[in-house]
Design a protein around this motif. Structure first.
Motif, short mmCIF file in Angstrom:
data_model
loop_
_atom_site.label_atom_id
_atom_site.label_comp_id
_atom_site.label_asym_id
_atom_site.label_seq_id
_atom_site.Cartn_x
_atom_site.Cartn_y
_atom_site.Cartn_z
N CYS A 24 80.29 24.37 66.35
CA CYS A 24 81.31 25.42 66.28
C CYS A 24 80.66 26.70 65.78
O CYS A 24 79.84 26.67 64.86
N PHE A 25 81.00 27.82 66.37
CA PHE A 25 80.35 29.09 66.02
C PHE A 25 80.67 29.53 64.59
O PHE A 25 80.02 30.41 64.06
N LEU A 26 81.66 28.92 63.96
CA LEU A 26 82.01 29.28 62.59
C LEU A 26 81.09 28.63 61.56
O LEU A 26 81.05 29.05 60.41
N TYR A 27 80.35 27.60 61.98
CA TYR A 27 79.42 26.95 61.05
C TYR A 27 78.23 27.86 60.77
O TYR A 27 77.78 28.61 61.63
N SER A 28 77.69 27.73 59.60
CA SER A 28 76.51 28.49 59.24
C SER A 28 75.32 27.99 60.06
O SER A 28 75.09 26.79 60.15
N LEU A 29 74.58 28.90 60.64
CA LEU A 29 73.39 28.61 61.45
C LEU A 29 73.70 27.70 62.64
O LEU A 29 72.88 26.87 63.03
N SER A 30 74.89 27.87 63.24
CA SER A 30 75.25 27.03 64.38
C SER A 30 74.33 27.29 65.57
O SER A 30 74.02 26.37 66.33
N GLY A 31 73.88 28.54 65.74
CA GLY A 31 72.96 28.84 66.85
C GLY A 31 71.64 28.12 66.70
O GLY A 31 71.08 27.64 67.68
N LEU A 32 71.15 28.04 65.47
CA LEU A 32 69.90 27.32 65.23
C LEU A 32 70.08 25.83 65.49
O LEU A 32 69.20 25.19 66.08
N ARG A 33 71.21 25.28 65.08
CA ARG A 33 71.48 23.85 65.35
C ARG A 33 71.51 23.57 66.85
O ARG A 33 70.94 22.59 67.32
N ASP A 34 72.22 24.45 67.58
CA ASP A 34 72.30 24.26 69.02
C ASP A 34 70.92 24.37 69.66
O ASP A 34 70.58 23.59 70.55
N TYR A 35 70.11 25.33 69.21
CA TYR A 35 68.77 25.48 69.76
C TYR A 35 67.93 24.23 69.49
O TYR A 35 67.25 23.74 70.39
N LEU A 36 67.99 23.71 68.28
CA LEU A 36 67.20 22.53 67.95
C LEU A 36 67.67 21.31 68.75
O LEU A 36 66.85 20.50 69.20
N GLY A 84 62.05 15.90 79.57
CA GLY A 84 60.75 16.27 80.13
C GLY A 84 60.69 17.65 80.77
O GLY A 84 59.85 17.90 81.61
N HIS A 85 61.57 18.54 80.38
CA HIS A 85 61.51 19.91 80.89
C HIS A 85 61.94 20.86 79.79
O HIS A 85 62.57 20.47 78.83
N LYS A 86 61.55 22.12 79.93
CA LYS A 86 61.96 23.14 78.96
C LYS A 86 62.44 24.36 79.73
O LYS A 86 61.64 25.06 80.35
N PRO A 87 63.74 24.61 79.69
CA PRO A 87 64.29 25.74 80.43
C PRO A 87 63.73 27.08 79.94
O PRO A 87 63.34 27.22 78.78
N GLN A 88 63.74 28.04 80.83
CA GLN A 88 63.18 29.35 80.52
C GLN A 88 63.95 30.05 79.41
O GLN A 88 63.35 30.73 78.58
N PHE A 89 65.28 29.87 79.34
CA PHE A 89 66.04 30.55 78.30
C PHE A 89 65.71 30.03 76.91
O PHE A 89 65.79 30.77 75.94
N LEU A 90 65.29 28.77 76.80
CA LEU A 90 64.85 28.26 75.50
C LEU A 90 63.55 28.91 75.06
O LEU A 90 63.37 29.25 73.89
N ARG A 91 62.65 29.09 76.01
CA ARG A 91 61.38 29.77 75.69
C ARG A 91 61.61 31.21 75.27
O ARG A 91 61.01 31.69 74.30
N ARG A 92 62.48 31.91 75.98
CA ARG A 92 62.75 33.31 75.65
C ARG A 92 63.44 33.44 74.29
O ARG A 92 63.11 34.33 73.50
N TYR A 93 64.40 32.56 74.02
CA TYR A 93 65.09 32.59 72.74
C TYR A 93 64.10 32.33 71.59
O TYR A 93 64.13 33.01 70.58
N GLU A 94 63.22 31.37 71.80
CA GLU A 94 62.22 31.06 70.78
C GLU A 94 61.30 32.25 70.52
O GLU A 94 61.02 32.59 69.37
N ARG A 95 60.86 32.91 71.58
CA ARG A 95 59.98 34.07 71.42
C ARG A 95 60.67 35.21 70.69
O ARG A 95 60.08 35.86 69.82
N LEU A 96 61.93 35.47 71.05
CA LEU A 96 62.65 36.54 70.38
C LEU A 96 62.90 36.23 68.90
O LEU A 96 62.80 37.10 68.05
#
Length: 101
Positions: A43-55, A65-77
């Motif tokens: 839920c977006f109201l949780y603290s650090l929910s974006g980090l949880r979703d990313y992990l 066995g794959h890593k989408p491009q948006f995960l790579r870009r998010y990690e770099r940013l």
């Protein structure tokens, strides 16, 4: 105001803005990716929910066995944002040690 203080505030602010922009741009695709693989996003109201979703998305992509491009870009940013904040904090500490007011 001393130039070192202005520069450190600029680094801190730009790091904060880059982190917010990365979250705004890449959290929706990460959430859709999780939903597509059958995992409910935080839920977006949780603290650090974006980090949880990313992990969670990173763990699932490694399992599949794959890593989408948006995960790579998010990690770099996020790494760039944290680096800018770290440089800003180091400049603040250096300014304090030098006695800049």
């Amino acid at each position: 105001m001393h130039p070192l203080v202005i520069i450190s505030m600029a680094f801190l602010f730009s790091g904060f803005i880059l982190g917010v922009v990365a979250s705004i741009l890449y959290n929706p695709p990460i959430q859709r990716y999780l939903e597509k693989l059958g995992v409910s996003p935080s839920c977006f109201l949780y603290s650090l929910s974006g980090l949880r979703d990313y992990l969670n998305a990173k763990k699932l992509s490694k399992q599949w066995g794959h890593k989408p491009q948006f995960l790579r870009r998010y990690e770099r940013l996020q790494v760039a944002a944290l680096s800018l904040v770290a440089v800003g904090l180091v400049l603040v500490v250096v300014g304090e040690l030098m006695g800049v007011k």
